[in-house]
Scaffold this active site. Structure first.
Site, PDB file in Angstrom:
ATOM      1  N   GLU A 152      30.015  36.937  41.549  1.00 26.11           N
ATOM      2  CA  GLU A 152      31.115  36.581  40.646  1.00 26.11           C
ATOM      3  C   GLU A 152      32.464  36.628  41.361  1.00 26.11           C
ATOM      4  O   GLU A 152      33.520  36.732  40.739  1.00 26.11           O
ATOM      5  CB  GLU A 152      31.094  37.490  39.404  1.00 26.11           C
ATOM      6  N   CYS A 155      42.506  38.071  36.072  1.00 22.70           N
ATOM      7  CA  CYS A 155      41.365  37.139  36.043  1.00 22.70           C
ATOM      8  C   CYS A 155      41.822  35.724  36.357  1.00 22.70           C
ATOM      9  O   CYS A 155      41.068  34.922  36.897  1.00 22.70           O
ATOM     10  CB  CYS A 155      40.730  37.082  34.656  1.00 22.70           C
ATOM     11  N   HIS A 186      33.228  42.751  34.736  1.00 20.29           N
ATOM     12  CA  HIS A 186      33.650  42.628  36.135  1.00 20.29           C
ATOM     13  C   HIS A 186      34.407  43.911  36.487  1.00 20.29           C
ATOM     14  O   HIS A 186      35.101  44.485  35.636  1.00 20.29           O
ATOM     15  CB  HIS A 186      34.602  41.442  36.329  1.00 20.29           C
TER      16      HIS A 186
END
Ligand code: SUG
Length: 420
Positions: free
Chosen positions: A164, A350, A232
């Site tokens: 990711e 993000c 995350h």
């Protein structure tokens, strides 16, 4: 001599931004499933954040939204936008490439064996709606970082190993241009939720990038953090230069990690936020760790570019106010409004991918200036849909408007070659 600086590349929030509840384990995404989204407002919020950071004197770049709905992907599934089941249609529409922290993992030139800046595009294979991002992202990375003398852009790690990108990777260094140590955070399990980053993927990225074994560590994310909604690691920890700012419960074996950091980099400063000041639940609700921790070029010291939700939470704001009142490296708090992205679980950090390099080596079409951001904002104001409800996703008029909006943006940024 080239000047290496940190450039934040933000994903411009695409015209198909909507709330379809696609990310299991991402509490905001599940909570807002089915709500009406406001793509124009969302993109303008993202642009305002970029402008804010440019005003602080930070280097800023951007990536284009991807072509959505992704008919090629639906074609591989032998269906179409009209015929697809709703969850597949929504996955094909997702504007999730806005969260550029998941685009790739970056190891800057001072850290790598061959002295190039290495970028590995993330496969994002755990979530179907994100698994088809990488080809469009790779095309942009190959353009933006085409200078082969300075950059090496790698294909994704193969399935089934989930990767990711930079959201699970932190770098500590004395200054951006000096050799750093890199922390790769992976998950093993997350209670009811998937661990999206696999250690095999993290290790493969470190090998591709040519990091010395003593310069990289692989740290397990705490199972309770994933179970609480930290899908995350950048939801519970952030690093900048010599500072690691982390929640007490971010890592499964925090002491082993901290010991390694202290021996690999004695000047590192680890700021641990205790759970009795900020609970994991408050950290995840407020996204205080999903801040951009930046070094202020004009005034020195560091600032946290935080989601405004952090200011709205008394426990969090109380802690942060005490933090900046002390003598530590973090001196300033800058709340920004990215509520449209936040409602899908994406905070200020993000939305950006950090690349440490000489800005002159980057294709200038991807670099932001105040004038360019004005132009982009005008196109967004003119062309982005005002609102989207997930029930509208098969409307041919909406689909045409989304495509036209992106084409106009590519045109004004002289990036029409990204076309599809
Ligand atoms: O992968 N949300 C994204 C949020 C990504 C945040 N990125 C970082 N932490 N770096 C995700 O879960 C929601 C889409 C939806 O539900 O429609 C979504 O994909």
């Amino acid at each position: 001599m080239s000047a290496l600086v940190e450039i934040n590349f933000d994903g411009i929030i695409g015209p198909s931004h909507n709330y379809a509840g696609l990310s299991l384990g991402n509490i905001a995404s599940s909570t807002n499933a089915g709500a009406t989204a406001y793509p124009r407002e969302a993109a303008l919020q993202g642009i305002a954040k970029m402008r804010h950071n440019l005003d602080l004197g930070l280097a800023q770049g951007f990536f284009m939204p991807l072509d959505r709905p992704n008919e090629g992907w639906l074609g591989q599934l032998a269906t179409t936008v009209v015929d697809a089941e709703p969850h597949l249609r929504a996955a094909a529409f997702s504007a999730s490439s806005m969260w550029a922290a998941n685009a790739a993992t970056i190891s800057p030139a001072p850290d790598t064996r061959d002295g190039k800046c290495h970028l590995t595009v993330a496969n994002l294979q755990t979530m179907p709606h994100r698994s088809h991002e990488w080809p469009g992202t790779l095309a942009q990375l190959q353009l933006a970082f085409a200078d082969r003398e300075h950059f090496a852009v790698h294909a994704p790690v193969p399935s089934p190993f989930g990767d990711e990108g930079a959201a699970n990777h932190m770098r500590l260094c004395a200054g951006h241009d000096s050799q750093g140590i890199e922390i790769f955070v992976y998950g093993k399990s997350g209670g009811p939720f998937p661990a999206r980053q696999h250690i095999e993927a993290s290790q493969a990225v470190a090998r591709k990038h040519g990091l010395g074994p003593d310069r990289a560590i692989f740290a397990q994310q705490a199972e309770i953090a994933i179970a609480a909604g930290a899908f995350h690691n950048d939801v519970v920890a952030v690093a900048n230069e010599r500072v690691l700012f982390t929640h007490e419960q971010a890592f499964e074996y925090p002491d082993a990690l901290y010991d390694w950091i202290r021996s690999a980099m004695p000047e590192a400063e680890i700021i641990i936020v205790p759970a009795d000041r900020v609970s994991l639940a408050d950290a995840i609700k407020s996204y205080l760790f999903n801040a951009q921790l930046v070094t202020l070029p004009n005034e020195g010291g560091m600032a946290l570019i935080l989601p405004s939700e952090a200011r709205d939470n008394d426990a969090v704001w109380g802690y942060l106010t005490d933090l900046v009142a002390g003598n530590g490296p973090i001196r300033r708090l800058c709340p920004v409004d990215v509520r449209q992205s936040m409602a899908n679980g994406g905070g200020p950090a993000c939305l950006r991918l950090r690349v440490v390099t000489d800005p002159l080596k980057v294709d200038q079409r991807f670099m932001a200036t105040p004038e360019k951001l004005d132009k982009i904002a005008r196109t967004v104001a003119e062309c982005w849909p005002d609102s989207i409800h997930p029930g509208q996703l098969s409307d041919p008029k909406l689909i045409a408007a989304i495509r036209e909006a992106r084409h106009r943006l590519l045109e004004i940024c002289q990036l029409s070659e990204l076309g599809q």
